[in-house]
Design a protein around this motif. Structure first.
Motif, PDB file in Angstrom:
ATOM      1  N   SER A 138       0.862  -1.180   0.000  1.00 21.42           N
ATOM      2  CA  SER A 138       0.000   0.000   0.000  1.00 21.42           C
ATOM      3  C   SER A 138       0.896   1.227   0.000  1.00 21.42           C
ATOM      4  CB  SER A 138      -0.906  -0.004   1.245  1.00 21.42           C
ATOM      5  OG  SER A 138      -1.728   1.141   1.266  1.00 21.42           O
ATOM      6  N   MET A 139       0.780   2.045  -1.062  1.00 27.63           N
ATOM      7  CA  MET A 139       1.654   3.194  -1.239  1.00 27.63           C
ATOM      8  C   MET A 139       0.832   4.470  -1.410  1.00 27.63           C
ATOM      9  SD  MET A 139       4.652   1.766  -1.108  1.00 27.63           S
ATOM     10  CE  MET A 139       5.800   2.979  -1.783  1.00 27.63           C
ATOM     11  N   PHE A 140       1.272   5.548  -0.727  1.00 26.19           N
ATOM     12  CA  PHE A 140       0.543   6.815  -0.725  1.00 26.19           C
ATOM     13  C   PHE A 140       1.423   7.926  -1.286  1.00 26.19           C
ATOM     14  CE2 PHE A 140      -1.147   4.099   2.527  1.00 26.19           C
ATOM     15  CZ  PHE A 140      -2.512   4.297   2.486  1.00 26.19           C
ATOM     16  N   ASP A 141       0.796   8.875  -1.968  1.00 27.81           N
ATOM     17  CA  ASP A 141       1.505  10.025  -2.528  1.00 27.81           C
ATOM     18  C   ASP A 141       1.947  10.948  -1.394  1.00 27.81           C
ATOM     19  OD1 ASP A 141       2.457  12.165  -3.947  1.00 27.81           O
ATOM     20  OD2 ASP A 141       0.503  12.799  -4.701  1.00 27.81           O
ATOM     21  N   ALA A 142       3.251  11.010  -1.151  1.00 32.37           N
ATOM     22  CA  ALA A 142       3.768  11.781  -0.020  1.00 32.37           C
ATOM     23  C   ALA A 142       3.885  13.268  -0.307  1.00 32.37           C
ATOM     24  CB  ALA A 142       5.141  11.240   0.393  1.00 32.37           C
ATOM     25  N   LEU A 143       3.909  13.664  -1.582  1.00 33.28           N
ATOM     26  CA  LEU A 143       4.084  15.072  -1.943  1.00 33.28           C
ATOM     27  C   LEU A 143       2.774  15.747  -2.321  1.00 33.28           C
ATOM     28  CD1 LEU A 143       7.397  14.937  -4.022  1.00 33.28           C
ATOM     29  CD2 LEU A 143       7.089  15.300  -1.565  1.00 33.28           C
ATOM     30  N   ASN A 144       1.672  15.022  -2.201  1.00 34.30           N
ATOM     31  CA  ASN A 144       0.338  15.575  -2.468  1.00 34.30           C
ATOM     32  C   ASN A 144       0.199  16.104  -3.890  1.00 34.30           C
ATOM     33  OD1 ASN A 144      -0.567  15.053   0.190  1.00 34.30           O
ATOM     34  ND2 ASN A 144       0.399  16.950   0.897  1.00 34.30           N
ATOM     35  N   ARG A 145       0.836  15.433  -4.823  1.00 34.54           N
ATOM     36  CA  ARG A 145       0.657  15.798  -6.231  1.00 34.54           C
ATOM     37  C   ARG A 145      -0.701  15.296  -6.713  1.00 34.54           C
ATOM     38  NH1 ARG A 145       6.134  16.618  -7.710  1.00 34.54           N
ATOM     39  NH2 ARG A 145       6.750  18.342  -6.355  1.00 34.54           N
ATOM     40  N   SER A 146      -0.934  14.007  -6.572  1.00 35.58           N
ATOM     41  CA  SER A 146      -2.230  13.442  -6.936  1.00 35.58           C
ATOM     42  C   SER A 146      -3.119  13.247  -5.710  1.00 35.58           C
ATOM     43  CB  SER A 146      -2.033  12.087  -7.624  1.00 35.58           C
ATOM     44  OG  SER A 146      -1.577  11.108  -6.709  1.00 35.58           O
ATOM     45  N   ASN A 147      -2.495  13.220  -4.520  1.00 30.31           N
ATOM     46  CA  ASN A 147      -3.204  12.892  -3.283  1.00 30.31           C
ATOM     47  C   ASN A 147      -3.823  11.494  -3.341  1.00 30.31           C
ATOM     48  OD1 ASN A 147      -2.897  15.419  -1.753  1.00 30.31           O
ATOM     49  ND2 ASN A 147      -4.139  16.288  -3.406  1.00 30.31           N
ATOM     50  N   GLY A 148      -3.242  10.633  -4.170  1.00 29.59           N
ATOM     51  CA  GLY A 148      -3.806   9.310  -4.357  1.00 29.59           C
ATOM     52  C   GLY A 148      -2.998   8.219  -3.693  1.00 29.59           C
ATOM     53  N   PHE A 149      -3.485   6.990  -3.856  1.00 27.37           N
ATOM     54  CA  PHE A 149      -2.775   5.835  -3.318  1.00 27.37           C
ATOM     55  C   PHE A 149      -2.996   4.631  -4.222  1.00 27.37           C
ATOM     56  CE2 PHE A 149      -6.972   5.550  -1.361  1.00 27.37           C
ATOM     57  CZ  PHE A 149      -7.289   4.205  -1.480  1.00 27.37           C
ATOM     58  N   GLU A 150      -2.128   3.634  -4.047  1.00 28.32           N
ATOM     59  CA  GLU A 150      -2.201   2.390  -4.802  1.00 28.32           C
ATOM     60  C   GLU A 150      -2.062   1.216  -3.853  1.00 28.32           C
ATOM     61  OE1 GLU A 150       0.008   0.099  -8.557  1.00 28.32           O
ATOM     62  OE2 GLU A 150       0.994   1.791  -7.551  1.00 28.32           O
ATOM     63  N   ILE A 151      -2.926   0.224  -4.003  1.00 29.83           N
ATOM     64  CA  ILE A 151      -2.833  -1.026  -3.263  1.00 29.83           C
ATOM     65  C   ILE A 151      -2.629  -2.143  -4.276  1.00 29.83           C
ATOM     66  CG2 ILE A 151      -3.997  -2.652  -1.720  1.00 29.83           C
ATOM     67  CD1 ILE A 151      -5.563  -0.294  -0.605  1.00 29.83           C
ATOM     68  N   LYS A 152      -1.585  -2.937  -4.082  1.00 29.44           N
ATOM     69  CA  LYS A 152      -1.244  -3.963  -5.066  1.00 29.44           C
ATOM     70  C   LYS A 152      -1.051  -5.314  -4.397  1.00 29.44           C
ATOM     71  CE  LYS A 152       1.834  -4.864  -8.983  1.00 29.44           C
ATOM     72  NZ  LYS A 152       2.919  -4.330  -9.825  1.00 29.44           N
ATOM     73  N   SER A 153      -1.618  -6.350  -4.990  1.00 27.48           N
ATOM     74  CA  SER A 153      -1.432  -7.725  -4.512  1.00 27.48           C
ATOM     75  C   SER A 153      -0.828  -8.558  -5.634  1.00 27.48           C
ATOM     76  CB  SER A 153      -2.761  -8.334  -4.059  1.00 27.48           C
ATOM     77  OG  SER A 153      -3.676  -8.388  -5.133  1.00 27.48           O
ATOM     78  N   THR A 154       0.095  -9.458  -5.275  1.00 28.21           N
ATOM     79  CA  THR A 154       0.817 -10.258  -6.265  1.00 28.21           C
ATOM     80  C   THR A 154       0.964 -11.691  -5.766  1.00 28.21           C
ATOM     81  OG1 THR A 154       2.110  -8.315  -6.929  1.00 28.21           O
ATOM     82  CG2 THR A 154       2.939 -10.462  -7.617  1.00 28.21           C
TER      83      THR A 154
END
Length: 257
Positions: A138-154
């Motif tokens: 689970s990764m979050f945008d730390a610089l608030n460019r998109s203010n988004g996040f991504e969750i990835k399962s593999t």
């Protein structure tokens, strides 16, 4: 474009070497024997972009990094193991996201505001049982460019044929609406005759991968990765996008100093 280089480096972090050769020529798990120290190497990335007007990107890649017991560093990509017990590993991650565009990248972007790269921070949870591997991040945008996040399962499985290892894998990647809208959306003041307004929403990308790896060449580690991604309709419906899938090839050779 520089983002293609960093995408390739991300692949190098996502698909690290899980096996090394022992002095007797037998294969042992990295959980029992680790190759530590500074690394160097070369790579070649071939990447097909999905934005309109993009061509296939072919990039040579000089590589430099460090692999320790808990700390892994490849340039600005940092991974630190917080917990490593009972085949389960919890790691803190820092990773730049070089995703985006400016007007010079394609005619479809003319008159649009630049979409900037950013830094993502988050956590990864990995489990390995015999030759099966399962990962969740689970990764979050730390610089608030998109203010988004991504969750990835593999999920992946390693097969061995002599000194060569094969690994098919499958992954799902959830991108929230802020991320999709920032990189694929078109605001009302960016509308022209070639693109309509588009408000992005969350979506799930699907990915299959196949890799071959071996430690037998030149005293280092050689790996070939093929990645095929199907993008969610929340992305492919964007007027900036012309393809619903992409293929990436990465060939990497690394060696300890």
């Amino acid at each position: 474009m520089i983002q293609s280089i960093y995408k390739a480096l991300i692949l190098l972090l996502v698909f690290p070497a899980f096996y090394v050769f022992s002095e007797q020529g037998t294969v042992v798990s990295v959980e029992r024997k680790k190759t530590e120290g500074f690394l160097y190497g070369l790579g070649l990335s071939v990447n097909k972009e999905i934005y309109k007007g993009y061509n296939t990107r072919i990039m040579p890649l000089p590589l430099l990094g460090y692999q320790g017991e808990n700390l892994s560093v490849f340039g600005p990509f940092i991974n630190y193991k917080l917990i490593n017990a009972n085949r389960l590993t919890l790691s803190a991650k820092l990773s730049p996201r070089f995703q985006g565009f400016d007007e010079s990248d394609s005619a479809i972007f003319e008159g649009m505001r630049k979409r900037k790269s950013s830094f993502d921070v988050g956590f990864g949870l990995d489990y390995q049982q015999n030759d099966w591997k399962i990962g969740l991040s689970s990764m979050f945008d730390a610089l608030n460019r998109s203010n988004g996040f991504e969750i990835k399962s593999t999920i992946g499985h390693v097969f061995r044929y002599g000194p060569i290892f094969f690994e098919p894998s499958f992954s799902l990647s959830f991108l929230d609406k802020h991320h999709v809208d920032y990189y694929y959306g078109v605001s009302k003041d960016e509308v022209n005759q070639n693109r309509s307004a588009y408000l992005g929403h969350s979506g799930v990308n699907k990915n299959i991968g196949f890799s071959m790896a071996t430690p037998i060449f030149f005293g280092g580690y050689t790996r070939l990765n093929l990645e095929y991604t199907w993008f969610d309709k929340s992305i492919t419906d964007s007027p900036l996008v012309e393809d619903n899938s992409s293929l990436q090839l990465l060939l990497v050779f690394t060696k300890n100093f």
